[in-house]
Design a protein around this motif. Structure first.
Motif, PDB file in Angstrom:
ATOM      1  N   LEU A   1       1.900  20.709  66.519  1.00 46.26           N
ATOM      2  CA  LEU A   1       1.562  20.456  68.142  1.00 46.26           C
ATOM      3  C   LEU A   1       0.867  19.029  68.084  1.00 46.26           C
ATOM      4  CD1 LEU A   1       0.714  23.931  69.363  1.00 46.26           C
ATOM      5  CD2 LEU A   1       2.882  22.548  69.531  1.00 46.26           C
ATOM      6  N   ARG A   2       1.448  18.001  68.905  1.00 47.60           N
ATOM      7  CA  ARG A   2       0.914  16.432  68.898  1.00 47.60           C
ATOM      8  C   ARG A   2       0.454  16.044  70.049  1.00 47.60           C
ATOM      9  NH1 ARG A   2       6.034  13.697  65.697  1.00 47.60           N
ATOM     10  NH2 ARG A   2       5.873  15.198  64.043  1.00 47.60           N
ATOM     11  N   ARG A   3      -0.407  15.010  70.212  1.00 48.77           N
ATOM     12  CA  ARG A   3      -0.885  14.028  71.468  1.00 48.77           C
ATOM     13  C   ARG A   3      -0.534  12.840  71.276  1.00 48.77           C
ATOM     14  NH1 ARG A   3      -4.411  17.340  74.884  1.00 48.77           N
ATOM     15  NH2 ARG A   3      -4.850  19.401  73.524  1.00 48.77           N
ATOM     16  N   ARG A   4      -0.043  12.381  72.365  1.00 52.58           N
ATOM     17  CA  ARG A   4       0.698  10.708  72.171  1.00 52.58           C
ATOM     18  C   ARG A   4      -0.489   9.576  72.088  1.00 52.58           C
ATOM     19  NH1 ARG A   4       5.250  10.732  76.769  1.00 52.58           N
ATOM     20  NH2 ARG A   4       4.359   8.701  77.059  1.00 52.58           N
ATOM     21  N   ALA A   5      -0.145   8.727  71.288  1.00 49.63           N
ATOM     22  CA  ALA A   5      -1.073   7.485  71.462  1.00 49.63           C
ATOM     23  C   ALA A   5      -1.450   7.059  72.523  1.00 49.63           C
ATOM     24  CB  ALA A   5      -0.406   6.401  70.236  1.00 49.63           C
ATOM     25  N   ASP A   6      -0.474   7.144  73.459  1.00 54.38           N
ATOM     26  CA  ASP A   6      -0.787   6.294  74.750  1.00 54.38           C
ATOM     27  C   ASP A   6      -1.081   7.058  75.894  1.00 54.38           C
ATOM     28  OD1 ASP A   6       1.580   7.878  75.039  1.00 54.38           O
ATOM     29  OD2 ASP A   6       2.790   6.033  76.077  1.00 54.38           O
ATOM     30  N   ASP A   7      -1.538   8.443  75.363  1.00 54.09           N
ATOM     31  CA  ASP A   7      -1.928   9.332  76.447  1.00 54.09           C
ATOM     32  C   ASP A   7      -3.546   9.236  76.447  1.00 54.09           C
ATOM     33  OD1 ASP A   7       0.433  10.191  77.607  1.00 54.09           O
ATOM     34  OD2 ASP A   7       0.298  12.044  76.728  1.00 54.09           O
ATOM     35  N   ASN A   8      -4.289   8.152  76.920  1.00 53.68           N
ATOM     36  CA  ASN A   8      -5.557   7.909  76.875  1.00 53.68           C
ATOM     37  C   ASN A   8      -5.695   7.208  78.475  1.00 53.68           C
ATOM     38  OD1 ASN A   8      -5.776   4.871  76.488  1.00 53.68           O
ATOM     39  ND2 ASN A   8      -4.795   5.671  74.774  1.00 53.68           N
TER      40      ASN A   8
END
Ligand code: AP5
Ligand code: ZN
Length: 216
Positions: free
Chosen positions: A157-164
């Protein structure tokens, strides 16, 4: 049939595209997913777009139109759900022409309307399955078992680099400057249908079904 899902980052395009895929036998074409795949496979193009994407800016029309053209030319699907494409007027013109050349057309552009405050919470709580692509959210759509994908059982399960928050600001500005003019563009062609993207996932799905008419 061919459907475009139009809306700002976090509006729920990916979530609804996957549902439409299952329900109607259409194929989801997400330029965001294609670009992330290019990025993680380390191709020349992937390296070029990585920095642009992570900052939240749009990559060039030439690159994304090329990706879509290749998919359309090599797929024998009955129809497509365009998720995150087109995002500029030149992309919209290019898509119209590609479909025309295949003897097809766009049947509807669904605008998913949401407000900016909701988007921050959606984006910062999002995670996805690296194996099957299912989209989750910390509070509105958690996995049944912590750390395990409901659909395929993967632990990736991952989070995206641009989700900040910083990149999201840029993504929103890009949306209002370059993508929101497409609302008028499709309205003028009598293809625009608007749904309430702030409603619950199932309710948004019902509104999309209503906008598209009976199962085809
Ligand atoms: P892309 O991958 O297309 O990202 P985006 O447009 O920013 O959209 P998102 O994927 O963030 O949101 P979504 O609307 O799909 O929402 P989701 O369903 O995940 O693009 C990324 C980057 O790639 C761009 O910034 C650009 O650099 C580049 N790019 C891509 N296409 C391009 C193009 N055509 N031209 C140029 N550059 C391009 O939902 C979000 C969260 O909310 C999830 O956690 C979900 O579980 C939750 N959620 C969804 N619906 C609901 C609901 N109804 N209620 C509560 N929670 C919900
Ligand atoms: Zn999965």
């Amino acid at each position: 049939i061919n459907i475009i899902l139009l809306g700002p980052p976090g509006a729920g395009k990916g979530t609804q595209a996957r549902r439409l895929e299952e329900g109607r036998g259409l194929v989801q074409l997400s330029t965001g997913d294609m670009l992330r795949a290019a990025k993680s496979s380390g191709t020349e193009m992937g390296k070029r777009v990585a920095e642009v994407m992570d900052k939240g800016q749009l990559v060039t029309d030439e690159i994304v139109i090329g990706l879509i053209r290749e998919k359309l030319e090599t797929s024998d699907a009955a129809g497509f759900i365009f998720d995150g494409f087109p995002r500029t007027l030149p992309q919209a013109d290019a898509l119209g022409e590609l479909l025309r050349n295949m003897g097809q057309k766009i049947d509807a552009a669904i605008e998913m309307r949401v407000d900016d405050e909701a988007l921050v919470a959606r984006i910062t709580g999002r995670f996805t399955c690296g194996n099957c692509g299912e989209v989750y959210h910390d509070t509105t759509k958690p996995t049944k078992v912590a750390g395990v994908c409901d659909v395929c059982g993967s632990h990736d399960l991952r989070r995206r680099a641009d989700d900040n928050e910083e990149s999201l600001k840029t993504r929103l500005l890009e949306y209002y400057k370059k993508t929101s003019p497409l609302i008028g563009y499709y309205y003028a062609k009598d293809l625009l249908r608007t749904v309430d993207g702030l409603a619950e996932i199932e309710e948004v799905a019902r509104q999309i079904d209503g906008a598209l008419g009976k199962e085809s």
